[in-house]
Design a protein around this motif. Structure first.
Motif, short mmCIF file in Angstrom:
data_model
loop_
_atom_site.label_atom_id
_atom_site.label_comp_id
_atom_site.label_asym_id
_atom_site.label_seq_id
_atom_site.Cartn_x
_atom_site.Cartn_y
_atom_site.Cartn_z
N ARG A 169 10.11 -7.19 4.18
CA ARG A 169 8.80 -6.57 4.32
C ARG A 169 8.66 -5.88 5.68
O ARG A 169 9.05 -6.44 6.70
CB ARG A 169 7.69 -7.62 4.21
N THR A 170 8.13 -4.68 5.64
CA THR A 170 7.78 -3.99 6.89
C THR A 170 6.33 -3.52 6.76
O THR A 170 5.99 -2.84 5.80
CB THR A 170 8.69 -2.77 7.14
N PHE A 171 5.51 -3.94 7.71
CA PHE A 171 4.09 -3.63 7.63
C PHE A 171 3.79 -2.25 8.20
O PHE A 171 4.34 -1.86 9.24
CB PHE A 171 3.26 -4.68 8.37
N ARG A 172 2.96 -1.53 7.48
CA ARG A 172 2.52 -0.23 7.97
C ARG A 172 1.61 -0.41 9.19
O ARG A 172 1.02 -1.45 9.38
CB ARG A 172 1.75 0.52 6.87
N ARG A 173 1.53 0.62 9.99
CA ARG A 173 0.66 0.64 11.18
C ARG A 173 0.99 -0.52 12.11
O ARG A 173 0.10 -1.08 12.77
CB ARG A 173 -0.81 0.59 10.75
N ASN A 174 2.27 -0.93 12.10
CA ASN A 174 2.73 -2.02 12.97
C ASN A 174 1.95 -3.31 12.74
O ASN A 174 1.76 -4.11 13.66
CB ASN A 174 2.64 -1.61 14.44
N GLY A 175 1.49 -3.50 11.52
CA GLY A 175 0.78 -4.73 11.18
C GLY A 175 -0.71 -4.70 11.46
O GLY A 175 -1.40 -5.70 11.23
N ALA A 176 -1.22 -3.57 11.95
CA ALA A 176 -2.66 -3.45 12.18
C ALA A 176 -3.39 -3.47 10.84
O ALA A 176 -2.93 -2.84 9.88
CB ALA A 176 -2.98 -2.17 12.95
N PRO A 177 -4.51 -4.17 10.73
CA PRO A 177 -5.19 -4.29 9.44
C PRO A 177 -5.90 -3.01 9.01
O PRO A 177 -6.35 -2.22 9.84
CB PRO A 177 -6.20 -5.41 9.67
N TYR A 178 -5.95 -2.83 7.71
CA TYR A 178 -6.77 -1.78 7.11
C TYR A 178 -8.15 -2.38 6.87
O TYR A 178 -8.27 -3.55 6.49
CB TYR A 178 -6.20 -1.34 5.77
N ILE A 179 -9.19 -1.58 7.03
CA ILE A 179 -10.55 -2.00 6.70
C ILE A 179 -11.14 -0.94 5.78
O ILE A 179 -11.26 0.23 6.16
CB ILE A 179 -11.43 -2.17 7.96
N VAL A 180 -11.47 -1.34 4.55
CA VAL A 180 -11.96 -0.40 3.55
C VAL A 180 -13.11 -1.02 2.77
O VAL A 180 -13.36 -2.23 2.84
CB VAL A 180 -10.84 0.03 2.58
N SER A 181 -13.77 -0.17 2.00
CA SER A 181 -14.84 -0.63 1.11
C SER A 181 -14.32 -0.62 -0.33
O SER A 181 -14.10 0.46 -0.90
CB SER A 181 -16.06 0.29 1.23
N PRO A 182 -14.08 -1.78 -0.92
CA PRO A 182 -13.49 -1.83 -2.27
C PRO A 182 -14.46 -1.35 -3.34
O PRO A 182 -15.66 -1.64 -3.29
CB PRO A 182 -13.17 -3.31 -2.45
N ILE A 183 -13.93 -0.61 -4.30
CA ILE A 183 -14.75 -0.09 -5.39
C ILE A 183 -14.39 -0.73 -6.72
O ILE A 183 -15.25 -1.20 -7.45
CB ILE A 183 -14.60 1.44 -5.50
N ALA A 184 -13.09 -0.72 -7.03
CA ALA A 184 -12.68 -1.23 -8.34
C ALA A 184 -11.19 -1.55 -8.31
O ALA A 184 -10.45 -1.11 -7.43
CB ALA A 184 -12.97 -0.19 -9.43
N LEU A 185 -10.77 -2.33 -9.31
CA LEU A 185 -9.35 -2.60 -9.54
C LEU A 185 -8.94 -1.88 -10.82
O LEU A 185 -9.70 -1.84 -11.79
CB LEU A 185 -9.10 -4.10 -9.69
N THR A 186 -7.74 -1.32 -10.81
CA THR A 186 -7.28 -0.59 -11.99
C THR A 186 -5.80 -0.83 -12.21
O THR A 186 -5.06 -1.14 -11.27
CB THR A 186 -7.56 0.93 -11.86
N TRP A 187 -5.38 -0.68 -13.45
CA TRP A 187 -3.97 -0.84 -13.82
C TRP A 187 -3.42 0.54 -14.09
O TRP A 187 -3.97 1.30 -14.88
CB TRP A 187 -3.91 -1.69 -15.09
N ASN A 188 -2.31 0.90 -13.43
CA ASN A 188 -1.75 2.24 -13.61
C ASN A 188 -0.24 2.15 -13.46
O ASN A 188 0.26 1.60 -12.48
CB ASN A 188 -2.33 3.20 -12.56
N GLU A 189 0.46 2.71 -14.44
CA GLU A 189 1.93 2.75 -14.39
C GLU A 189 2.53 1.37 -14.10
O GLU A 189 3.41 1.20 -13.27
CB GLU A 189 2.40 3.76 -13.34
N GLU A 190 2.00 0.34 -14.79
CA GLU A 190 2.49 -1.04 -14.71
C GLU A 190 2.21 -1.73 -13.38
O GLU A 190 2.76 -2.78 -13.08
CB GLU A 190 3.99 -1.11 -15.01
#
Length: 328
Positions: A169-190
């Motif tokens: 595993r290699t974390f993006r942004r050097n492991g800095a957390p993302y902060i977002v506002s969740p809207i929905a979960l979806t299934w796409n291309e498995e």
């Protein structure tokens, strides 16, 4: 007064026996029920068994009585019929999103909804060549946390990772957390994706749930900006959940591709006949490598009419591909 403390459990054990050990091909007689109860220390008489069965019927169990040499009973209707359980088991087994260990555990639970005679029929392997299952066991906790955050309308934080050539595993942004506002979960291309609004990007974005780590709900209300989000529209225009520039793309396609267009964009897509063998369609899509691959699979049966910039880009990709073949 009950004859023993176990008498209070008699009705529950009877229900369990009927649910687990009977179906249309397998019945239990009153004498067999009495014998099974006796083995667990519960005494019962024939009359009380009749009364108990009637009580279970009134409770809602679909208990059917059949008569051969003696009276027998079985459960006829269940919350899930066997074909429905098979469908669910097949979906679990073939799902890339669900790990091998979790697949086995879920199917085992589905077996508990059938009789012991039908349960074995759910342990059928759905063989899909080169099936790759998720390696991230924590994904189930992530999904639960995401659903909670969505229902509470709260922001979330998480780390996002990829795998390198060493399968680490290699974390993006050097492991800095993302902060977002969740809207929905979806299934796409498995794969399972979180759709979210990012204040940092001032736009709607998405993340693969199995690549998310340490999901936390923040004590801060989510902010969706001015985005007017429609999950169905988003899923149609984003191929393989790859980001890119949105465009209205006009295609001229052979009539035999009508099914492929409807499968991708839905029955509401407007198909305009263009001669005897072709039709045109205009779709709003995110131009990405996955969309290009979708177009190229149709070969000469599909032509991009507009925009010109997309025609030029596809021509360049095709030329570079030919050059790479000639030089190899």
């Amino acid at each position: 007064m009950p004859k023993s403390a176990n008498q209070k459990l008699k009705l529950l054990y009877l229900m369990k026996m009927l649910l687990n050990e009977t179906d249309e091909q397998h019945v239990l007689t009153v004498q067999e029920l009495i014998a099974k109860l006796s083995m667990i220390g519960i005494s019962a008489e024939r009359k009380t068994i009749y009364d108990d069965i009637e009580a279970l019927r009134q409770f809602g169990l679909d208990i059917v009585m059949v008569k051969s040499k003696s009276y027998g009973y079985y459960i006829a209707g269940r919350d899930f019929e066997l074909p429905e359980l098979k469908l669910l088991a097949d979906a679990v087994q073939s799902s890339k999103f669900i790990t091998e260990r979790k697949s086995g555990a879920l199917i085992k639970k589905l077996e508990g909804l059938a009789s012991i005679y039908d349960a074995g029929k759910l342990q059928r392997q759905v063989f899909i060549q080169n099936r790759v299952k998720s390696m991230n066991e924590s994904i189930y906790y992530s999904v639960d946390a995401l659903h909670d955050a969505i229902s509470q309308r709260k922001k979330i934080s998480f780390k996002y990772f990829e795998y390198n050539v060493d399968k680490e595993r290699t974390f993006r942004r050097n492991g800095a957390p993302y902060i977002v506002s969740p809207i929905a979960l979806t299934w796409n291309e498995e794969n399972y994706y979180l759709i979210a609004h990012s204040e940092e990007r001032s736009d709607i974005t998405h993340f693969r749930v199995d690549r998310m780590s340490g999901v936390k709900t923040l004590n801060e209300p989510r902010s969706l900006g001015s985005a007017n989000f429609n999950l169905a529209d988003y899923s149609k225009k984003v191929f393989g959940m790859f980001r890119g520039k949105e465009a209205d793309v006009k295609l001229r396609m052979n009539n035999q591709l009508a099914g492929a267009v409807i499968d991708r964009f839905g029955k509401e897509v407007i198909i305009v006949p263009d001669g005897a063998q072709h039709f045109t369609v205009t779709v709003r899509v995110v131009c990405s490598p996955v969309f290009y691959g979708w177009l190229f699979q149709f070969g000469v049966l599909c032509e991009v009419l507009s925009p010109k910039s997309l025609r030029d880009e596809l021509r360049l990709i095709a030329q570079e591909f030919l050059v790479s073949l000639e030089s190899s």
